[in-house]
Design a protein around this motif. Structure first.
Motif, PDB file in Angstrom:
ATOM      1  N   ARG A   1      10.200  64.368  22.781  1.00  0.00           N
ATOM      2  CA  ARG A   1      10.454  65.465  23.699  1.00  0.00           C
ATOM      3  C   ARG A   1       9.854  66.763  23.161  1.00  0.00           C
ATOM      4  O   ARG A   1       9.800  66.977  21.962  1.00  0.00           O
ATOM      5  CB  ARG A   1      11.964  65.631  23.821  1.00  0.00           C
TER       6      ARG A   1
ATOM      7  N   GLN B   1      12.830  72.518  22.928  1.00  0.00           N
ATOM      8  CA  GLN B   1      13.577  73.169  24.018  1.00  0.00           C
ATOM      9  C   GLN B   1      13.791  74.624  23.630  1.00  0.00           C
ATOM     10  O   GLN B   1      14.642  74.928  22.820  1.00  0.00           O
ATOM     11  CB  GLN B   1      14.921  72.491  24.213  1.00  0.00           C
TER      12      GLN B   1
ATOM     13  N   ALA C   1      15.347  74.620  29.571  1.00  0.00           N
ATOM     14  CA  ALA C   1      14.849  73.376  28.972  1.00  0.00           C
ATOM     15  C   ALA C   1      15.894  72.247  29.001  1.00  0.00           C
ATOM     16  O   ALA C   1      15.589  71.151  29.486  1.00  0.00           O
ATOM     17  CB  ALA C   1      14.342  73.635  27.561  1.00  0.00           C
ATOM     18  N   PRO C   2      17.140  72.491  28.539  1.00  0.00           N
ATOM     19  CA  PRO C   2      18.114  71.386  28.578  1.00  0.00           C
ATOM     20  C   PRO C   2      18.416  70.951  30.010  1.00  0.00           C
ATOM     21  O   PRO C   2      18.595  69.762  30.283  1.00  0.00           O
ATOM     22  CB  PRO C   2      19.376  71.987  27.947  1.00  0.00           C
TER      23      PRO C   2
ATOM     24  N   ASP D   1      15.550  68.849  31.308  1.00  0.00           N
ATOM     25  CA  ASP D   1      15.528  67.582  30.578  1.00  0.00           C
ATOM     26  C   ASP D   1      16.649  66.642  31.007  1.00  0.00           C
ATOM     27  O   ASP D   1      16.461  65.429  31.041  1.00  0.00           O
ATOM     28  CB  ASP D   1      15.599  67.845  29.070  1.00  0.00           C
TER      29      ASP D   1
ATOM     30  N   ASP E   1       7.255  74.553  26.691  1.00  0.00           N
ATOM     31  CA  ASP E   1       8.464  74.612  25.865  1.00  0.00           C
ATOM     32  C   ASP E   1       9.624  75.314  26.562  1.00  0.00           C
ATOM     33  O   ASP E   1      10.774  75.174  26.164  1.00  0.00           O
ATOM     34  CB  ASP E   1       8.169  75.315  24.528  1.00  0.00           C
TER      35      ASP E   1
ATOM     36  N   ARG F   1       9.907  74.930  29.946  1.00  0.00           N
ATOM     37  CA  ARG F   1      10.033  74.142  31.181  1.00  0.00           C
ATOM     38  C   ARG F   1       9.893  75.038  32.413  1.00  0.00           C
ATOM     39  O   ARG F   1      10.646  74.886  33.376  1.00  0.00           O
ATOM     40  CB  ARG F   1      11.361  73.388  31.264  1.00  0.00           C
TER      41      ARG F   1
END
Ligand code: HEC
Ligand SMILES: [Cu+2]
Length: 337
Positions: A10, A13, A18-19, A22, A153, A155
């Motif tokens: 991955r 983040q 990001a989280p 994901d 990085d 997102r």
């Protein structure tokens, strides 16, 4: 190397999104992996179980369909798709609405570089400096063709269009430099259209705002003299007067003051005091909210959104103002609370 691939496949983040992105990605990925396994394992199992050699005489029954099974599978998949849709919609909404207190930075994209224009007058090329843990909102436009602002990085990815503004925001939560790509093919040097986002501790960010100095390890690499910023992805920065101040000067130099007051009194044109963020009624009765795009359009195509009760006499300023200047004017009009 293999361990890295297994456990670190991955991307880092580095933002609040990001989280979030994901999690949804993982859900779709694992749902697909599990469905794939169920189908393939089932297929192989039945392949062997009903191998013809084993039961030579029997012919299998001819099945025309099984409505109940078919409908329940279809319904189950519909529910899954709706869950993915709803989940994506909630995340999308969060990504579309920047918080009020976000630090606003103007982005101007052109073949083939990124410019970042700060409220205090700083103008950076191919380098965006932001504080950690504070929402940052980018108001972006293009001087020529379609581009797309992409920070893997973080997102985030947002198209950048000519003649209008698009917006993207984020909270960077880890310091460090991160890569910016242009994700929309935009000509010969598209692949060189690179920039860095430098995320600083809030103290370092304040320091940078005052002195222009970046902390150790984050310094701007000075490009070789022969390479021009336009093709090398090199960074540069200049300090001008604050954006709203620049806008104020333009406002009188370009003759806007002849028709517009900034004090609240109506003249030949409507006053621009308290305009931003409020609804305006147009001649066709339509009510629109005043945002950056509305003001931009009022300046470049005044007749396209005629304000109710006024004559169509505002000259167009299309082609007479640079993107930097339009940003400055908007910043000034925004400041007229
Ligand atoms: C000759 C007079 C004139 C000049 C010069 C002029 N305007 Fe206007 N402007 C108007 C009129 C009349 C309207 C209302 C009708 C319309 O929407 O076009 C207007 C509308 C606007 C609006 C929308 C206001 C609202 O209440 O929705 C903005 C923003 C604006 N002008 C900005 C500017 C800026 C910035 C300049 C200078 C670069 C400028 N104008 C120069 C006459 C003028
Ligand atoms: Cu581009």
């Amino acid at each position: 190397m293999i361990a890295m691939l297994l456990f670190q496949w991955r991307l880092p983040q580095a933002s609040n999104f990001a989280p979030m992105v994901d999690r949804l990605f993982d859900f779709i990925l694992w749902f697909s992996i599990i469905s794939f396994l169920i189908i393939v394992v089932g297929m192989v199992f039945f392949l062997f179980k009903y191998w013809r050699k084993k039961i030579p005489e029997d012919k299998s029954a001819y099945i025309t369909g099984h409505t109940k099974t078919e409908m329940s599978v279809a319904f189950f998949l519909l529910v899954v798709v709706m869950v993915i849709f709803y989940w994506g919609w909630i995340d999308y909404k969060a990504m579309k609405t920047a918080p009020e207190d976000a630090l606003e930075i103007n982005v101007i994209a052109r073949q083939w570089l990124w410019q970042f224009q700060y409220a205090d007058g700083k103008m950076l090329t191919n380098e965006l400096v932001v504080p950690k843990d504070k929402p940052v909102s980018l108001i972006m436009t293009s001087q020529d063709v379609l581009h797309s602002f992409y920070v893997p990085d973080f997102r985030i990815k947002q198209d950048v269009l000519p003649k209008m503004y698009t917006n993207v925001w984020f909270v960077a939560n880890k310091t460090g430099p991160y890569q910016v790509f242009c994700a929309e093919y935009c000509g010969t040097s598209h692949s060189q259209m690179l920039a860095k986002v430098k995320v600083l501790e809030p103290d370092d960010f304040e320091q940078w705002q005052m002195t222009g100095e970046l902390p150790e390890g984050m310094e701007t690499k000075v490009a070789p003299a022969e390479a021009s910023a336009a093709v090398s992805g090199a960074a540069a920065s200049t300090q001008g007067e604050p954006l709203a101040e620049k806008g104020k000067t333009l406002f009188s130099n370009k003759g806007c003051t002849a028709c517009h007051s900034v004090t609240g009194a109506a003249g030949v044109g409507p006053t621009l005091k308290g305009l931003f963020g409020h609804p305006v009624e147009l001649v066709d009765g339509q009510k629109v909210n005043v945002d950056e795009n509305y003001i931009r359009q009022s300046i470049t195509e005044p007749q396209s959104n005629m304000v109710k009760g006024f004559q169509p006499i505002m000259p167009t300023f299309k082609g007479q103002l640079s993107e930097e200047e339009i940003n400055a004017l908007i910043s000034f009009i925004k400041s007229l609370k």
